[in-house]
Design an enzyme around this catalytic site. Structure first.
Site, PDB file in Angstrom:
ATOM      1  CD  GLU A 163      -2.315 -31.353  26.755  1.00 52.43           C
ATOM      2  OE1 GLU A 163      -1.990 -32.387  27.342  1.00 52.43           O
ATOM      3  OE2 GLU A 163      -1.642 -30.358  26.477  1.00 52.43           O
ATOM      4  N   GLY A 164      -5.986 -35.315  26.104  1.00 52.63           N
ATOM      5  CA  GLY A 164      -7.190 -36.342  26.406  1.00 52.63           C
ATOM      6  C   GLY A 164      -8.586 -35.756  25.407  1.00 52.63           C
TER       7      GLY A 164
END
Lengths: 600, 251
Positions: free
Chosen positions: A438-439
Site C-alpha cells: 500500500e505504498g
C-alpha cells in the site's frame, strides 16, 4: 502463545478517556450510538478474536494457500470468516443506513481492525479489502454497478480487491500498461497483467470483484490517463446469469510471512474477452483509488500496531515467567534465578514495544476521529487537511517501528524467540510487509515532504503544528509533565527549522536533493507525532491519578506515565539526530555517482 | 412458541480474579453472559427462527445485568426482564425463587437455561426453578427436538447418553455442545438498543446459605531442576520424590 493479544483496558482508555468517543454521538449521523453500542461492538469483535481468530493464527501460517485449479486454495476458515463478517454487518458498518450500514464511527471500526489484526492478521485482510473495494463502488460507481455488486460484497459472498500493481509498475503507477478499450456496449475490453493482488482469486468466496486501474486507449500519458474499472471474475451475462470473465489467476507468490492472505498474479484478456466496467469518469482512476488507498494505508498502520501488540504480549508473558540469570547485585550463584523481566535491559525492550504499540494506536485513533468529525461537517477542511498530513505517518511509523518492536519482542525470548515454538518469529515475518505494501515507506515519505508538508501553502503542516502545540500548552501547566512538554516544543522548533532548510534546498538545488532524505523527514515527524500522542495520554493518566483510582487503575495510569517518560527519554531525542543528518547530508545520496557501487 | 431464557451475568472467563476484603473485586473486570446461558439464548433464537414466537431473556442481577440482557437482545432475543438484585451474594435458593416468580408471570412454553454457571458452578438454579414451578425438567441437554406439546431431549449421562421426553412447558438446561452461539450482528446491536427491558424488583426472599470464605487456588510452585549425570540425577530424583514430595511407595 500468550493468553493475551491486545489490551481491552488500553482500548477503553483510548476510546473513552483520551478521544472521548461518546462525544461523536452528539452529531446526527452517529446519534443512534452510545457508549453501550460501542462497547457491544468491541466486545463482539473481541470475542470473535478470542474464540475464532487467535486460535487459527499459527495454523494459517503453517498451512499457507496453495495454487490449485487456477486459484488460491486458502484455509477453510477464511470462507467462514468472510461470511461471519458479512452476516454480522462488519464489512460496511460505517455506511449510512440508506446504504445498508449502521453509521458506526471509524474510531470504533478501526479498533475492530486492531483487534482482528492482533488476533490474526492473515484473516483480517479479507474483509478489509472488500470494504475498501465496495467503498469505491459506493462513492464513485454508477447506480447499476452498485445494484449489481455491493450486496454480494458486503454480505461476504464476494471478495473485493484493489488491483494496481503490474510487473513493471509497482510504486510507479504512471507506468501501468493494462489497457481498456471501449466497446460502446456498456463495457470495456481489458488486457494486461497484474501482480501481487491480495486475495486476487481464492476459494474463500464465490466471486472476486477487482477494482482495477487501466488506461483507456488514447488516454494522456502518466497518472492523468489512469481510469478505474470493476473487473469481476464472474460477470453478469445479458440474461442476468453469471458467466466466466476472461481474467485468470496464473499463480500465487511464496511469501516470507502474512501467509494467510495470498497474493496472486492475474492475466486479463488472454482470449480478448475480459469485460471491465468504468467506475466514475474516465481518467479519474487514480484520484478515486487514492480514497481507497488512504483507508488502506490507515488500515496498514493499524494492522502493524496489531501485529506488534500481539508480539509485545508474547514477550511480556514470557519475560514474567522465564527464570534466567541474576541481577548484577546478586553475586552469589546459589541464589535462585530471577524472571527475565527483573533485568533492566528486558524492561527497556518491553517499554520500547509498549511505547511503539500504544503510541501508534493513539495516533491512528486520533486520525480516525478527525475523519469522523470531517464526515459530519465539523470543520471539514481543517480535519481533512490533518488527515492528509497524518496518513503517511500513521501508515509508516507503526510499520517501520513495529518491525523494531517485534524484533525486540523476539530478543526478549532469546533463542526461543527465533524458533517456531513461539509465535514471535511469525509476528516478525508477518509485519515485514507493512512498510512495503500500500505504498512503500519511500512513497509515503515523498508524499509527506513533497506534497503534504507544502500543500495549500503549508496549511496542513501548520494545522498539525497547532494541534501539537495545543497539547503542549495543556501539559506545560502540569509540573510532572513539563519536561516532556518542553522537549516536544523544542522538537517542533527543530522540525520548523529543518522544513525551512529543505524548502530552501528545493528552491536552490532542485527536487532530487530536496526529497533525497524524505524518509528521514518522515521518521522525524513520526517521532514527534508519537511524542504528541504520548503527551496526550500522559495528561489523561496524570489527571486520572489525582482522583484516587482503584488499585488496578492506578497501576495502569502509572504504567502510562512511565512509558511516556521512556518515549521522551529514549526515543524522541532521535528526532534531533535525524534533523542534523538532513541538514548536513548535502545531497550525498542524491548526487553520488552510482558507478561507485561497481567493484570491477 | 414463547421461550424464556434465564441468563446470569458472570465475570469474563478470561478475567484475572482478584480478592479484596474477602470478596471478588469487580475493579476493571469485564462481565459477560455465562457462556452456558449463551448456548440457551442461541437455542431459543433458533427455535424462534424455525417456528416463530418470542424469546424473553430474564436476568436477576445488579445494575450491570442489563449489559448481559442487551447482548442477548443483540443476538436476536425480543425483550428482556431485569430482576433487580442488590445483594450480589444471594444464594441459589433465593435466586431461583426470584426467577420463578417472574417466569410464572411470563407463562412461557419453554424455559431454557445453561446447565451451570461459569462463576460458582453450583448447577442448582434451573432445577430449583423447575421444582418451584412444578414443571418437568431435563438437564445437560446436547440435542433438543420439539414436538407437539413435548420436547425430546438427548442428554449427557456418565459414559453415554440418554434420550428423554418431557411435556411442555418444561425447564431444560443446555450443554455447550448443543449449538455454537452466534456473534451479535451490527444490526442486532443497533436493534438491541430499542428492544424493551422491563425492570422489576426481586420478590423479598432470604437466602438460606451464605458464603463464609473465598480463596484463590494456591500459587503454582516452581519446578525443580536436577542436573548431573544420569545415574546421579536418577538418584536425586528418587530422593526428592520420597523426601520432599513425600510420594508413598507401596511395597
Amino acid at each position: 502463545m500468550a493468553e493475551q493479544f491486545a489490551s481491552k483496558r488500553n482500548i477503553r482508555f483510548m476510546l473513552y478517556e483520551v478521544f472521548n468517543a461518546e462525544e461523536l454521538t452528539q452529531y446526527e449521523f452517529y446519534q443512534d450510538h452510545s457508549r453501550e453500542t460501542f462497547d457491544m461492538i468491541i466486545d463482539t469483535i473481541w470475542k470473535m478474536g478470542v474464540d475464532f481468530l487467535y486460535p487459527l493464527y499459527q495454523e494459517l501460517d503453517k498451512n499457507p494457500p496453495q495454487f490449485v485449479d487456477g486459484q488460491a486454495k486458502v484455509h477453510p476458515a477464511t470462507r467462514q470468516f468472510m461470511r461471519m463478517c458479512g452476516e454480522g454487518g462488519w464489512i460496511n458498518a460505517n455506511w449510512s443506513y440508506e446504504d445498508g450500514g449502521q453509521q458506526v464511527p471509524l474510531l470504533i471500526t478501526f479498533v475492530n481492525s486492531l483487534i482482528m489484526a492482533a488476533a490474526n492478521c492473515g484473516l483480517s485482510g479479507f474483509p478489509a479489502l472488500t470494504t475498501g473495494a465496495a467503498n469505491l463502488i459506493l462513492n464513485f460507481g454508477s447506480q447499476e454497478l452498485k445494484d449489481l455488486y455491493l450486496e454480494k460484497m458486503v454480505s461476504g459472498e464476494w471478495q473485493g480487491t484493489m488491483a494496481l500493481t503490474e510487473p513493471d509498475a509497482g510504486s510507479s503507477l504512471a507506468d501501468i500498461k493494462t489497457t481498456a478499450v471501449d466497446t460502446g456496449e456498456g463495457y470495456y475490453k481489458i488486457k494486461g497483467q497484474k501482480i501481487f493482488i491480495s486475495a486476487g482469486d481464492t476459494d474463500a468466496t464465490d466471486n472476486t470483484i477487482h477494482l482495477m486501474l487501466a488506461k483507456i486507449e488514447g488516454a494522456p500519458p502518466g497518472v492523468r490517463g489512469i481510469s478505474l474499472f470493476v473487473v469481476p471474475k464472474y460477470r453478469y451475462a445479458k440474461d442476468g446469469s453469471l458467466e466466466r470473465n476472461d481474467i485468470w489467476c496464473t499463480g500465487i507468490e511464496h511469501k516470507m510471512g502474512f501467509k494467510g492472505s495470498p497474493i496472486c498474479t492475474l492475466v486479463m484478456g488472454e482470449n480478448n474477452d475480459c469485460h471491465g466496467y468504468l467506475v466514475g469518469e474516465p481518467h479519474m482512476g487514480l484520484s478515486y483509488m487514492f480514497q481507497m488507498m488512504n483507508e488502506a494505508r490507515i488500515g496498514v498502520g493499524i494492522a502493524a500496531v496489531g501485529k506488534a501488540t500481539a508480539a509485545y504480549y508474547d514477550a511480556l508473558e514470557y519475560t514474567k515467567q522465564r527464570l534466567q540469570g541474576r541481577k548484577p547485585s546478586q553475586k552469589d550463584p546459589t541464589t535462585p534465578q530471577v524472571p527475565l523481566i527483573e533485568h533492566a535491559d528486558i524492561r527497556r525492550m518491553l517499554l520500547f514495544q509498549r511505547a511503539v504499540c500504544e503510541g501508534g494506536l493513539s495516533l491512528a485513533l486520533q486520525l480516525s476521529k478527525y475523519v469522523d468529525l470531517a464526515k459530519v461537517g465539523v470543520e471539514p477542511e481543517k480535519h481533512e487537511l490533518l488527515v492528509d498530513f497524518l496518513v503517511p505517518i500513521v501508515k509508516t511509523f507503526p510499520s517501520e517501528y513495529g518491525i523494531l518492536s517485534t524484533s525486540a519482542a523476539m530478543q526478549c525470548l532469546g533463542g526461543y524467540g527465533y524458533c517456531q515454538d513461539f509465535p514471535v518469529e511469525q509476528h516478525f515475518r508477518d509485519i515485514r510487509i507493512d512498510p512495503i505494501h500500500e505504498g512503500t515507506s519511500g512513497i509515503q515519505a515523498q508524499d509527506l515532504l513533497g506534497r503534504k508538508a507544502t500543500m495549500k501553502n503549508g496549511a496542513a503542516y501548520r494545522l498539525f503544528m497547532e494541534e501539537v502545540k495545543r497539547t503542549i500548552a495543556e501539559a506545560v501547566e502540569i509540573p510532572e509533565l513539563k519536561p516532556q512538554a518542553e522537549a516536544l516544543a523544542k522538537g517542533l522548533e527543530v522540525m520548523d527549522d529543518v522544513t525551512a532548510y529543505l524548502l530552501n534546498v528545493r528552491k536552490e538545488k532542485g527536487p532530487e536533493e530536496f526529497l533525497a532524505d524524505a524518509n528521514l523527514y518522515l521518521e522525524m515527524t513520526g517521532l514527534l507525532a508519537i511524542g504528541w500522542q504520548w503527551l496526550l495520554q500522559g495528561i489523561v493518566a496524570y489527571r486520572a491519578l489525582q482522583n484516587q483510582p482503584s488499585e488496578g487503575d492506578t497501576k495502569f495510569y502509572r504504567g502510562k506515565l512511565v512509558t511516556m517518560k521512556y518515549f521522551f527519554t529514549y526515543e524522541l531525542p532521535k528526532a534531533n539526530t535525524l534533523a542534523h543528518v538532513m541538514k548536513t547530508s548535502q545531497g550525498l545520496t542524491a548526487n553520488m555517482d552510482i558507478s561507485l557501487f561497481d567493484e570491477e | 412458541m414463547k421461550i424464556a431464557v434465564c441468563v446470569k451475568q458472570t465475570f469474563d472467563t478470561e478475567a484475572k480474579i482478584v480478592l479484596k476484603d474477602g470478596k471478588i473485586s469487580g475493579d476493571g473486570i469485564n462481565l459477560i453472559i455465562n457462556p452456558y446461558d449463551e448456548v440457551a439464548v442461541e437455542e431459543a433464537i433458533r427455535i424462534k427462527e424455525k417456528q416463530g414466537g418470542e424469546v424473553v431473556v430474564v436476568c436477576a442481577g445488579g445494575d450491570r445485568a442489563t449489559e448481559a440482557i442487551r447482548q442477548a437482545l443483540a443476538m436476536g432475543a425480543d425483550r428482556g426482564v431485569h430482576i433487580k438484585v442488590n445483594d450480589p451474594d444471594v444464594d441459589e435458593y433465593a435466586r431461583a425463587v426470584m426467577l420463578a416468580e417472574v417466569l410464572k408471570e411470563q407463562g412461557a412454553d419453554l424455559i431454557l437455561c445453561g446447565h451451570v454457571a461459569a462463576d460458582d458452578g453450583s448447577s442448582q438454579v434451573p432445577t430449583r426453578v423447575a421444582e418451584i414451578l412444578g414443571l418437568p425438567h431435563a438437564n445437560v441437554v446436547t440435542k433438543l427436538e420439539l414436538g407437539d406439546g413435548k420436547a425430546v431431549c438427548t442428554r449427557e449421562v456418565d459414559g453415554g447418553m440418554e434420550v428423554m421426553e418431557v411435556a411442555l412447558p418444561a425447564v431444560i438446561t443446555c450443554q455447550v455442545s448443543l449449538n455454537e452461539p452466534r456473534y451479535p450482528s451490527m444490526k442486532g446491536i443497533m436493534q438491541a438498543k430499542k428492544k424493551p427491558i422491563a425492570n422489576v424488583d426481586a420478590v423479598a426472599v432470604e437466602s438460606k446459605a451464605k458464603i463464609i470464605e473465598l480463596a484463590l487456588p494456591a500459587a503454582k510452585q516452581a519446578g525443580k531442576k536436577i542436573e548431573g549425570e544420569p545415574e546421579d540425577t536418577g538418584k536425586q530424583l528418587a530422593e526428592w520424590l520420597l523426601n520432599e514430595v513425600k510420594v508413598e511407595v507401596k511395597q
